[in-house]
Design a protein around this motif. Structure first.
Motif, PDB file in Angstrom:
ATOM      1  N   UNK A   1     -19.509 -30.481 -10.692  1.00  0.00           N
ATOM      2  CA  UNK A   1     -18.447 -31.518 -10.687  1.00  0.00           C
ATOM      3  C   UNK A   1     -17.296 -30.741 -10.774  1.00  0.00           C
ATOM      4  N   UNK A   2     -17.043 -29.551 -11.381  1.00  0.00           N
ATOM      5  CA  UNK A   2     -15.810 -29.024 -11.528  1.00  0.00           C
ATOM      6  C   UNK A   2     -15.303 -28.416  -9.925  1.00  0.00           C
ATOM      7  N   UNK A   3     -16.586 -27.840  -9.390  1.00  0.00           N
ATOM      8  CA  UNK A   3     -16.076 -27.380  -8.066  1.00  0.00           C
ATOM      9  C   UNK A   3     -15.749 -28.519  -7.160  1.00  0.00           C
ATOM     10  N   UNK A   4     -16.192 -29.837  -7.303  1.00  0.00           N
ATOM     11  CA  UNK A   4     -15.865 -30.915  -6.471  1.00  0.00           C
ATOM     12  C   UNK A   4     -14.705 -31.496  -6.677  1.00  0.00           C
ATOM     13  N   UNK A   5     -14.035 -31.323  -8.036  1.00  0.00           N
ATOM     14  CA  UNK A   5     -12.898 -31.661  -8.327  1.00  0.00           C
ATOM     15  C   UNK A   5     -11.830 -30.675  -7.665  1.00  0.00           C
ATOM     16  N   UNK A   6     -12.348 -29.311  -7.858  1.00  0.00           N
ATOM     17  CA  UNK A   6     -11.257 -28.424  -7.434  1.00  0.00           C
ATOM     18  C   UNK A   6     -10.853 -28.525  -6.007  1.00  0.00           C
ATOM     19  N   UNK A   7     -12.197 -28.625  -5.171  1.00  0.00           N
ATOM     20  CA  UNK A   7     -12.207 -28.912  -3.642  1.00  0.00           C
ATOM     21  C   UNK A   7     -11.198 -30.214  -3.416  1.00  0.00           C
ATOM     22  N   UNK A   8     -11.386 -31.075  -4.017  1.00  0.00           N
ATOM     23  CA  UNK A   8     -10.705 -32.499  -3.892  1.00  0.00           C
ATOM     24  C   UNK A   8      -9.069 -32.431  -4.078  1.00  0.00           C
ATOM     25  N   UNK A   9      -8.916 -31.585  -5.498  1.00  0.00           N
ATOM     26  CA  UNK A   9      -7.382 -31.698  -5.638  1.00  0.00           C
ATOM     27  C   UNK A   9      -6.685 -30.386  -5.526  1.00  0.00           C
TER      28      UNK A   9
END
Length: 97
Positions: free
Chosen positions: A47-55
């Motif tokens: 989840x954190x990897x996705x959030x970092x990619x998104x933001x």
């Protein structure tokens, strides 16, 4: 003959496959929002990897030093699957006293 099955509530499935992510303090500023949803069925690390990619890098930097609560409990195993419907709190280090 009457149907004895319980009534189905549309809200029962609304959160079945999602997580709520709440951002606090510096995480909120870096994400540009207070809250968002993400799909369930993954670990906190994923989840954190996705959030970092998104933001972007600003949030990625905050996520590297933040603490995380899953439904109000400190997350100790970042590779365990997050339960559907869970609320994930992103808590960056706080200053003050």
């Amino acid at each position: 003959m009457s149907d004895l099955r319980p009534a189905h509530d549309a809200t029962d499935t609304a959160d079945a496959g999602t997580l709520t992510v709440r951002f606090f303090a510096g995480a909120r500023a870096a994400a540009g929002r207070t809250e968002e949803t993400a799909s369930a069925g993954r670990s906190l690390d994923e989840l954190l990897a996705e959030l970092a990619d998104r933001h972007g890098e600003r949030l990625a930097a905050v996520l590297r030093v933040a603490s995380f609560l899953v439904d109000g409990v400190t997350c100790h195993d970042r590779r365990a699957p997050l339960p559907a419907g869970a609320t994930i709190d992103v808590l960056p280090p706080f200053a003050g006293g």
